[in-house]
Design an enzyme around this catalytic site. Structure first.
Site, mmCIF file in Angstrom:
data_model
loop_
_atom_site.group_PDB
_atom_site.id
_atom_site.type_symbol
_atom_site.label_atom_id
_atom_site.label_comp_id
_atom_site.label_asym_id
_atom_site.label_seq_id
_atom_site.Cartn_x
_atom_site.Cartn_y
_atom_site.Cartn_z
ATOM 1 N N LYS A 82 0.863 -1.177 0.000
ATOM 2 C CA LYS A 82 0.000 0.000 0.000
ATOM 3 C C LYS A 82 0.903 1.232 0.000
ATOM 4 O O LYS A 82 1.651 1.463 0.945
ATOM 5 C CB LYS A 82 -0.930 0.013 1.209
ATOM 6 C CG LYS A 82 -1.900 1.193 1.209
ATOM 7 C CD LYS A 82 -2.823 1.138 2.410
ATOM 8 C CE LYS A 82 -3.800 2.308 2.411
ATOM 9 N NZ LYS A 82 -4.679 2.294 3.599
ATOM 10 N N LYS A 121 -2.153 -1.579 -3.713
ATOM 11 C CA LYS A 121 -3.013 -0.394 -3.683
ATOM 12 C C LYS A 121 -2.126 0.844 -3.730
ATOM 13 O O LYS A 121 -1.189 0.933 -2.925
ATOM 14 C CB LYS A 121 -3.857 -0.404 -2.401
ATOM 15 C CG LYS A 121 -4.823 0.765 -2.262
ATOM 16 C CD LYS A 121 -5.626 0.650 -0.966
ATOM 17 C CE LYS A 121 -6.601 1.815 -0.828
ATOM 18 N NZ LYS A 121 -7.389 1.744 0.410
#
Length: 328
Positions: free
Chosen positions: A201, A253
């Site tokens: 992320k 992400k």
């Protein structure tokens, strides 16, 4: 003039829709898609999110209706985020592991309605619930305390498992979060509750609309725990750790600006790979389409197909229901 003509003509396999469909190397199906959803406490009706046209903060009732619509369209799963009342936030995110908190009530309602007809996923993070907006507990110097935060994630994960989540999504990028959650879940009898690890992320500029969506109270930034966008191999280090700690699915992400990372991860694993087409990516396509600069429907399908082509088995997207209905 006698010019040699090409013998090998790749265009033969592009001559018409049927031919292109026959030889397509990447498929996009409703089952590949997961719909992120926001449920907010204290609302009488859904609240539109200005920076994400078409997306809303749901009431419990509208959440249930939209979830059923998504499942009927064939989407593979639902990822739920909770939005508490501002006055209910505190330094440690107490509402996150409260069985009566909005996220856990939302999970329980969806599990009661849908049972095992879909895969119900929960955001296992504190940022929506803290008054400082960070994904964890702050120490006396205002720095994220990794291990104290992991303890909060453990408590949160047990509450979400009790509420009925099939998969938990620890998104805070704390060291050791997956292993601690896995151990706690197993010891408490939730051996079938899986973990969708936010393995890579990144600290991205494209999260902006999401912060409106969850009513973020963030002060500062998250660069000490989310990954630096300049780094690539670091994602594989995080990947190896998450797998060793028991992750069932791994995720990258954002998706669209990080398709190289999606491919790197896909090349390394034998577990499913997810990628999250985040709020800023949604907002960019939507805004450009509203101005007539791009073909909206074509751009949506192209972006999702590109994420799948990069190696994602699962794509989280705010267009999940719409695209699933379109794909039939």
């Amino acid at each position: 003039m006698d010019i040699d003509r090409p013998v090998i003509r790749p265009r033969r396999l592009r001559t018409g829709p049927a031919m292109r469909r026959l030889v397509a190397q990447t498929s996009l199906e409703p089952r590949h898609l997961v719909l992120p959803m926001f449920v907010a406490d204290g609302l009488d009706e859904p609240r539109p999110i200005g920076s994400m046209p078409g997306v809303v903060q749901h009431t419990l009732d509208s959440l249930r209706t939209a979830a059923r619509e998504a499942v009927d369209a064939g989407v593979g799963g639902l990822m739920l985020f909770g939005v508490p009342k501002p006055e209910d936030k505190d330094a440690v995110g107490s509402g996150a592991d409260d069985d009566a908190g909005i996220l856990n009530r939302g999970l329980a309602a969806l599990r009661a309605d849908l049972g095992d007809d879909t895969v119900l996923m929960a955001d296992t993070c504190l940022d929506e619930f803290t008054d400082h907006g960070h994904c964890g507990v702050l120490d006396d110097h205002g720095v994220i305390d990794n291990d104290a935060t992991v303890d909060r994630y453990v408590s949160m994960s047990l509450a979400q498992a009790r509420a009925g989540a099939h998969l938990l999504g620890p998104s805070g990028m704390m060291d050791g979060q997956v292993g601690a959650m896995r151990q706690a879940l197993d010891l408490d009898g939730f051996t079938d509750t899986g973990i969708l690890a936010y393995t890579a992320k990144y600290s991205s500029a494209f999260y902006g609309p999401f912060r409106e969506a969850v009513g973020s109270s963030l002060h500062g930034d998250r660069k000490t725990y989310q990954q630096d966008p300049a780094n690539r191999s670091e994602a594989l280090r995080e990947l190896r750790l998450d797998l060793a700690e028991g992750a069932d699915i791994v995720m990258v992400k954002p998706a669209m600006s990080y398709v190289d990372i999606v491919r790197d991860v896909a090349n390394e694993v034998d577990v499913p790979v997810a990628a999250y087409q985040i709020s800023g990516e949604y907002a960019m396509i939507t805004a450009a389409a509203e101005r007539g600069w791009i073909d909206r429907d074509a751009a949506i399908l192209e972006s999702l197909t590109g994420i799948r082509r990069a190696g994602a088995d699962i794509v989280l997207t705010y267009w999940a229901t719409e695209v699933a209905q379109r794909l039939g």
